[in-house]
Design a protein around this motif. Structure first.
Motif, PDB file in Angstrom:
ATOM      1  N   VAL A   1      -0.907 -25.115  29.849  1.00  0.00           N
ATOM      2  CA  VAL A   1      -2.181 -25.753  30.184  1.00  0.00           C
ATOM      3  C   VAL A   1      -2.001 -27.253  30.413  1.00  0.00           C
ATOM      4  CG1 VAL A   1      -3.511 -23.953  28.998  1.00  0.00           C
ATOM      5  CG2 VAL A   1      -3.001 -26.113  27.798  1.00  0.00           C
ATOM      6  N   ALA A   2      -1.020 -27.860  29.718  1.00  0.00           N
ATOM      7  CA  ALA A   2      -0.783 -29.295  29.907  1.00  0.00           C
ATOM      8  C   ALA A   2      -0.338 -29.558  31.339  1.00  0.00           C
ATOM      9  CB  ALA A   2       0.268 -29.792  28.921  1.00  0.00           C
ATOM     10  N   LEU A   3       0.601 -28.743  31.806  1.00  0.00           N
ATOM     11  CA  LEU A   3       1.058 -28.909  33.178  1.00  0.00           C
ATOM     12  C   LEU A   3      -0.017 -28.484  34.166  1.00  0.00           C
ATOM     13  CD1 LEU A   3       4.688 -27.561  32.736  1.00  0.00           C
ATOM     14  CD2 LEU A   3       4.042 -29.889  33.403  1.00  0.00           C
ATOM     15  N   GLY A   4      -0.861 -27.573  33.751  1.00  0.00           N
ATOM     16  CA  GLY A   4      -1.824 -26.976  34.682  1.00  0.00           C
ATOM     17  C   GLY A   4      -3.115 -27.743  34.841  1.00  0.00           C
ATOM     18  N   GLY A   5      -3.322 -28.806  34.081  1.00  0.00           N
ATOM     19  CA  GLY A   5      -4.524 -29.594  34.333  1.00  0.00           C
ATOM     20  C   GLY A   5      -5.458 -29.763  33.151  1.00  0.00           C
ATOM     21  N   ALA A   6      -5.113 -29.203  32.006  1.00  0.00           N
ATOM     22  CA  ALA A   6      -5.980 -29.408  30.849  1.00  0.00           C
ATOM     23  C   ALA A   6      -5.830 -30.831  30.346  1.00  0.00           C
ATOM     24  CB  ALA A   6      -5.636 -28.421  29.738  1.00  0.00           C
ATOM     25  N   ALA A   7      -6.923 -31.401  29.829  1.00  0.00           N
ATOM     26  CA  ALA A   7      -6.867 -32.750  29.259  1.00  0.00           C
ATOM     27  C   ALA A   7      -6.841 -32.694  27.745  1.00  0.00           C
ATOM     28  CB  ALA A   7      -8.086 -33.553  29.731  1.00  0.00           C
ATOM     29  N   VAL A   8      -7.289 -31.587  27.182  1.00  0.00           N
ATOM     30  CA  VAL A   8      -7.339 -31.407  25.729  1.00  0.00           C
ATOM     31  C   VAL A   8      -6.852 -29.991  25.422  1.00  0.00           C
ATOM     32  CG1 VAL A   8      -8.845 -31.394  23.678  1.00  0.00           C
ATOM     33  CG2 VAL A   8      -9.334 -32.989  25.548  1.00  0.00           C
ATOM     34  N   LEU A   9      -6.121 -29.854  24.318  1.00  0.00           N
ATOM     35  CA  LEU A   9      -5.636 -28.538  23.881  1.00  0.00           C
ATOM     36  C   LEU A   9      -6.567 -27.975  22.806  1.00  0.00           C
ATOM     37  CD1 LEU A   9      -3.337 -26.364  23.765  1.00  0.00           C
ATOM     38  CD2 LEU A   9      -2.265 -27.778  21.978  1.00  0.00           C
ATOM     39  N   ARG A  10      -6.988 -26.724  22.979  1.00  0.00           N
ATOM     40  CA  ARG A  10      -7.785 -26.087  21.940  1.00  0.00           C
ATOM     41  C   ARG A  10      -6.935 -25.003  21.262  1.00  0.00           C
ATOM     42  NH1 ARG A  10     -12.110 -22.024  22.214  1.00  0.00           N
ATOM     43  NH2 ARG A  10     -10.836 -21.425  20.428  1.00  0.00           N
ATOM     44  N   GLY A  11      -7.328 -24.614  20.039  1.00  0.00           N
ATOM     45  CA  GLY A  11      -6.609 -23.561  19.336  1.00  0.00           C
ATOM     46  C   GLY A  11      -7.200 -23.446  17.951  1.00  0.00           C
ATOM     47  N   GLY A  12      -7.601 -22.249  17.560  1.00  0.00           N
ATOM     48  CA  GLY A  12      -8.261 -22.059  16.283  1.00  0.00           C
ATOM     49  C   GLY A  12      -7.278 -21.673  15.198  1.00  0.00           C
ATOM     50  N   SER A  13      -7.371 -22.351  14.085  1.00  0.00           N
ATOM     51  CA  SER A  13      -6.482 -22.040  12.980  1.00  0.00           C
ATOM     52  C   SER A  13      -7.283 -21.462  11.804  1.00  0.00           C
ATOM     53  CB  SER A  13      -5.747 -23.313  12.556  1.00  0.00           C
ATOM     54  OG  SER A  13      -4.566 -22.968  11.886  1.00  0.00           O
ATOM     55  N   TYR A  14      -8.553 -21.771  11.777  1.00  0.00           N
ATOM     56  CA  TYR A  14      -9.496 -21.144  10.838  1.00  0.00           C
ATOM     57  C   TYR A  14     -10.533 -20.450  11.705  1.00  0.00           C
ATOM     58  CZ  TYR A  14      -7.422 -24.362   7.443  1.00  0.00           C
ATOM     59  OH  TYR A  14      -6.551 -25.036   6.644  1.00  0.00           O
TER      60      TYR A  14
ATOM     61  N   SER B   1     -10.990  -8.692   9.931  1.00  0.00           N
ATOM     62  CA  SER B   1     -10.293  -9.152  11.140  1.00  0.00           C
ATOM     63  C   SER B   1      -9.379 -10.327  10.790  1.00  0.00           C
ATOM     64  CB  SER B   1     -11.318  -9.612  12.191  1.00  0.00           C
ATOM     65  OG  SER B   1     -12.215  -8.576  12.511  1.00  0.00           O
ATOM     66  N   PHE B   2      -8.453 -10.604  11.679  1.00  0.00           N
ATOM     67  CA  PHE B   2      -7.526 -11.731  11.552  1.00  0.00           C
ATOM     68  C   PHE B   2      -8.327 -13.028  11.385  1.00  0.00           C
ATOM     69  CE2 PHE B   2      -5.095 -15.000  14.102  1.00  0.00           C
ATOM     70  CZ  PHE B   2      -4.118 -15.229  13.152  1.00  0.00           C
ATOM     71  N   GLN B   3      -8.026 -13.781  10.326  1.00  0.00           N
ATOM     72  CA  GLN B   3      -8.842 -14.947   9.994  1.00  0.00           C
ATOM     73  C   GLN B   3      -8.166 -16.273  10.364  1.00  0.00           C
ATOM     74  OE1 GLN B   3     -11.954 -14.580   7.999  1.00  0.00           O
ATOM     75  NE2 GLN B   3     -11.817 -12.399   8.441  1.00  0.00           N
ATOM     76  N   GLY B   4      -7.066 -16.210  11.042  1.00  0.00           N
ATOM     77  CA  GLY B   4      -6.390 -17.452  11.437  1.00  0.00           C
ATOM     78  C   GLY B   4      -5.232 -17.777  10.512  1.00  0.00           C
TER      79      GLY B   4
ATOM     80  N   VAL C   1      -8.305 -30.141  19.790  1.00  0.00           N
ATOM     81  CA  VAL C   1      -9.567 -29.814  19.127  1.00  0.00           C
ATOM     82  C   VAL C   1      -9.399 -28.482  18.407  1.00  0.00           C
ATOM     83  CG1 VAL C   1     -10.545 -28.753  21.238  1.00  0.00           C
ATOM     84  CG2 VAL C   1     -12.050 -29.433  19.367  1.00  0.00           C
ATOM     85  N   THR C   2      -9.839 -28.440  17.149  1.00  0.00           N
ATOM     86  CA  THR C   2      -9.705 -27.201  16.375  1.00  0.00           C
ATOM     87  C   THR C   2     -10.866 -27.098  15.402  1.00  0.00           C
ATOM     88  OG1 THR C   2      -8.118 -25.799  15.187  1.00  0.00           O
ATOM     89  CG2 THR C   2      -8.251 -28.094  14.474  1.00  0.00           C
ATOM     90  N   GLU C   3     -11.212 -25.857  15.064  1.00  0.00           N
ATOM     91  CA  GLU C   3     -12.433 -25.580  14.317  1.00  0.00           C
ATOM     92  C   GLU C   3     -12.244 -25.720  12.821  1.00  0.00           C
ATOM     93  OE1 GLU C   3     -14.326 -21.959  15.488  1.00  0.00           O
ATOM     94  OE2 GLU C   3     -15.918 -22.146  13.988  1.00  0.00           O
ATOM     95  N   VAL C   4     -13.317 -26.151  12.149  1.00  0.00           N
ATOM     96  CA  VAL C   4     -13.328 -26.154  10.692  1.00  0.00           C
ATOM     97  C   VAL C   4     -14.472 -25.251  10.248  1.00  0.00           C
ATOM     98  CG1 VAL C   4     -14.835 -28.183  10.484  1.00  0.00           C
ATOM     99  CG2 VAL C   4     -13.283 -27.603   8.622  1.00  0.00           C
ATOM    100  N   VAL C   5     -14.239 -24.466   9.205  1.00  0.00           N
ATOM    101  CA  VAL C   5     -15.300 -23.569   8.725  1.00  0.00           C
ATOM    102  C   VAL C   5     -15.645 -23.830   7.260  1.00  0.00           C
ATOM    103  CG1 VAL C   5     -14.694 -21.750  10.371  1.00  0.00           C
ATOM    104  CG2 VAL C   5     -13.678 -21.717   8.086  1.00  0.00           C
ATOM    105  N   ASP C   6     -14.829 -24.581   6.585  1.00  0.00           N
ATOM    106  CA  ASP C   6     -15.018 -24.800   5.155  1.00  0.00           C
ATOM    107  C   ASP C   6     -14.915 -26.302   4.880  1.00  0.00           C
ATOM    108  OD1 ASP C   6     -14.873 -24.901   2.392  1.00  0.00           O
ATOM    109  OD2 ASP C   6     -13.494 -23.206   2.227  1.00  0.00           O
ATOM    110  N   PRO C   7     -15.920 -26.883   4.223  1.00  0.00           N
ATOM    111  CA  PRO C   7     -15.836 -28.316   3.928  1.00  0.00           C
ATOM    112  C   PRO C   7     -14.539 -28.667   3.192  1.00  0.00           C
ATOM    113  CG  PRO C   7     -18.003 -27.469   3.307  1.00  0.00           C
ATOM    114  CD  PRO C   7     -17.184 -26.289   3.734  1.00  0.00           C
TER     115      PRO C   7
END
Lengths: 354, 354, 354, 354
Positions: free
Chosen positions: D119-132, D140-143, D164-170
């Motif tokens: 995606v970096a080479l292809g034109g994305a400006a930001v990388l996304r990916g969920g770990s939580y 189901s798979f929880q990350g 950018v990545t998600e947070v689900v727990d303070p």
């Protein structure tokens, strides 16, 4: 448009005066009227949301009805007392709770006769049966048409039950109105204003199903099309609305029954069969309809649901219909409300009828 | 019902074979067909959701279309190529993007003439204008009826633009079809099957708006009612669905455009004016419609929106219409798609026309 | 995932065999199990929609439950009998119908004491009151926090009623669980899985409100998060879903009560106050909840609704609460179902309490 | 609350005066302000719906913004100019259109590295990916949790893309904020006010997805929770709402992008992957998002979608991502808007990268 403030039956004169003062403080004058033993304050002014919210919270105030701007003949502002619609000799909208039952579609003389006899003995006050079916697909069974109307006329004669049946085409209205004691407008035609106007001129009561995407106000405005033709006999019928929930075909909106009866004087029935789309949900939802204050229910019954040509999964069996009426009878007893036609013999009739 | 697997234009033979093997492993046989230079595998079997999901993920597979069970004439399985509907001399559904514009309701000769001249010079390919208006309240303006049809005929002659106008009553269909180059069925009649059937027999293309509570499948099944009468010329029109969001009148469902065009070969327009109910949203939503792959847009334009008798808040002013067409022109240039009728002079015409 | 076919209590052996034959014909084997005097056929195979539809229509079959693929601990397949959750000494989910009542938000010692005394004498079995309020706006009253918890503890001691109160932050859970006899997860946190997991470990029953956009399946899956932590005591609470209808705050989905109780063994309450957002609708909707088969209702009561800091329009007055309990009492009598704690004195207590 | 009337860039002084006169006639005074070369009239009074409707129709008026009563920091009344959020060195909300791309869930070093490079080479400006991952089912798979955060940090270093990545727990917020250049709050936590407040204090920009049942106003009020903590860097993200339409997972509400940008100065992204739930719809919906005026899109990309552990059906393949960026590039050229980071080499990179 007028606002109607209904005072509590037991409120004192000071409570009424207090409400009048609050109104006067916002420049609104109201006329006191006593309806069914309760004082109502009816304004001569257009509705004001903020005032209504304030009035609702005052001691002694039972309800504040703000008829939506466009409602006229259907609104409580036009007629404060409940309308009772006579469907042949059956009163819809009075104290007795009415059960309308029959097959979704008229399929044959035998099917209709078996169902009609069964529901008549089992406690139904009105026979339903569709002869013109608005089907989502043009390739589905579309109803028997005029032949079905003839079969309905036969069963009305045989059972003494008045008949409600749907019309989908203005061109069929004369034939339908000849046979039907009440003409049904279905959910897919709930904003077919041509058909609504014609039905208003057909000389028979009109059962108006709520559009599956109609707000309560739009439903009442559809009723206005019938009423504006000079036909005062409109019965509303809640049958479920579209929502995101997939476990039922539609989401039965029982709050709408209460809201419609507050805004309007027209009777309201509930059709749990088409809302749920599953026979297993019909009995609990019909009981809930009675508890919420509906004037009756309309349910699909079929002698052998697995062979039904239309909406097979939602029809009650004869045994299921008996269970429903027995449960309704108990519940209504607790609410001190009679079941229309409940003097007819019931009970151990299942064996006899099968 | 058949499943259609569209392979990538540049996929290799081994990729096609791999897909066929996966299908064979679940007992499904498919016939290879080349359409528009791409291989399609069309099964003889009924659709199977699980298989479809698996096939979608295989290399080389572009799309897997499972026509819902009841679709016949409207489905890609019946006709793989896009249908182009000729509305007089204007092609809807081909490469050029079509702008349909005009007043929501025909109000007077002057109002229609001013609007028609404006939109004709400004880039519209088809003139819209309602002469029979299905209004939620019976007390709202209901349209000019036959008089309005006459005014539309005049403006067709004056501008050369073909005309689309709505029909709400089967009894009016003959008159409407005499004037209209395309007959519109509105959202409130989207499941009025009587009217759909009659429209299918009226000899003119039919513009079928999506019911505000219709799923895409139900919308296509409504189209089947027209198609089944032998009329192949149906243009679909997305116009917003009911949702909980109150900031727009309806929620414009642009995904439905993509889904409808995958399932069906029929052209799809978008009506952002009725969806949003606010003029300010029309331009961005029309651009989005073009970007998502719609075949055109239909927009309300009024010479003086503040005086409009119907849906005043959503009509574009003449200047707003010019801005819209200019923006569409740029966007479509980026997508290498022409605007229908774009050879007509445009640009600094605003001054000239006012 | 298993399918559960519940046979009628009075069906014959041939009817059971017939169902087994139909299943065998589609390659599914089932084990006969007798639960509560009725035969159930439980398959070892994954659910199959088509088979389920067919089985539903066979004579003798009462219901066919297909647990959605992911349900485990919450499903009837895991536990066929109804779960009864003990909230201190009050049973939720058994025969007696439970009334949970109290202020939306704890505002002061006086307000809570007045309300608690009133509802305790008036027929409530559990006291509700929010001390941590999830408010749509950060600028609205957010609850008294730990101070409010202290006031709730006082009123539990004073009235003997167990207490349910909401938690919104995992960091508050220990404090909340110290005071609460049942911990509430609100609709806005219905898919806050962190909070659900923590609540599952807090050692107290959990009242899980349905997310305003959750399907019944998603609601039960949220319950799985609590159950999977080893806490079997989950009480579900339907509180209205988002729909297009503007006359109520949310659309109360009473069908979901029936569906949830068929899929799951967990008890289900109904909150008509937050669904309707209007005090006038609370009584009819609470009666409907009882009629549809809910295990209880949860209602907002306030000594002086017009001064409430939160959701003022929906709170019942003390007099309104008395009318509600009286009406519930009658209705439940008709259904032969007792009101939990109904041995407490009631009736002419209004005067005494005011 | 103030009302903001934006005048057309080219309107004359008489048009401005006319608007002021109409306002004065209803007792409202406005201050003239010039923002970005255009005159705005900002009132000192609370909003009035009727006035707003009238003003909208006056010549020269481009838009009338009425900030809903509760909006403060997020509203155009608070800040008229567009906010630009810096995500590391990438500007979100300015002229360049931003593509955020990456896997739905981080699954392994290889999977993330392959996707990130692509995606970096292809034109994305930001990388996304969920770990939580907030999953509807606890089974189901929880990350990968903290391990996944480490992998994201590696790929940020390798590609130079902010993450950018998600947070689900303070409780995880500190760890997440250490790695993330922007912290994501997902749709299921869109009204988890505890998490919103904590995120507001974490010192990083916040990407706030719209709740699947949130109105635009509720979405902006959720943003207020973050802003009220002193964090001005909120990026909104429309990702589809719940409706009755079953052919897509959610109904992407592109009108909401326009409405949100009119009411608020915050940037708005669109996530077509989660809305549609089908890879086939991602490209047309992303193009529509660009056309409607969104500030960017966020899309799921996976090197081998058929093996994805989360939402497999909706991920673009690398080739699909290239097609998307190429199409966006063309479309944006038509709109005279650059693609962020579009100076990076692109084009025939597919072969190189595979």
């Amino acid at each position: 448009m007028r606002m109607i403030v209904a005072m509590d039956r037991f409120c004192g004169p000071d409570e009424i005066e207090h409400v009048e003062q609050v109104m006067a403080g916002t420049d609104v004058q109201a006329v006191r009227t006593v309806l069914e033993g309760r004082t109502h304050l009816i304004t001569a002014e257009r509705d004001r949301r903020a005032l209504a919210s304030r009035l609702r919270l005052l001691p002694g105030v039972t309800s504040v009805v703000e008829p939506p701007g466009n409602l006229r003949l259907s609104s409580r502002a036009h007629r404060a007392q409940d309308t009772v619609v006579k469907v042949s000799d059956v009163s819809v909208g009075g104290d007795p709770f009415v059960v309308v039952a029959g097959p979704c579609a008229v399929e044959s003389r035998d099917q209709l006769a078996a169902t009609a006899r069964f529901v008549a003995l089992g406690g139904a006050a009105v026979l339903r049966g569709g002869s013109y079916k608005p089907r989502t697909s043009p390739y589905s069974f579309q109803g028997l048409g005029r032949e079905g109307l003839g079969l309905l006329a036969e069963q009305r004669a045989a059972t003494g039950l008045p008949v409600v049946t749907e019309v989908v085409d203005p061109a069929d209205l004369a034939h339908v109105a000849e046979v039907a004691d009440m003409v049904q407008i279905g959910t897919r035609n709930a904003q077919n204003y041509t058909l609504l106007r014609e039905a208003g001129r057909a000389g028979k009561p009109v059962l108006l199903k709520r559009g599956m995407a109609s707000t309560v106000e739009e439903w009442l405005l559809a009723a206005e099309y019938v009423l504006a033709e000079g036909n005062p006999d409109v019965v509303l019928c809640e049958r479920g609305i579209r929502s995101f929930e997939p476990s039922t075909r539609f989401t039965l909106d029982l709050s709408a029954v209460v809201v419609a009866k507050r805004l309007s004087h027209l009777p309201v029935l509930v059709d749990p069969s088409h809302a749920a789309g599953q026979a297993e949900l019909v009995r609990p939802l019909a009981l809930a309809a009675a508890a919420v204050g509906a004037d009756g229910v309309m349910v699909d019954v079929h002698p052998e649901p697995s062979t039904a040509l239309c909406d097979a999964g939602q029809a009650l069996t004869p045994a299921g219909f008996d269970e429903l009426v027995t449960a309704l009878d108990s519940l209504l007893a607790g609410m001190r409300r009679p079941l229309a036609g409940s003097l007819r013999p019931r009970g151990a009739l299942v064996a006899d009828r099968l």
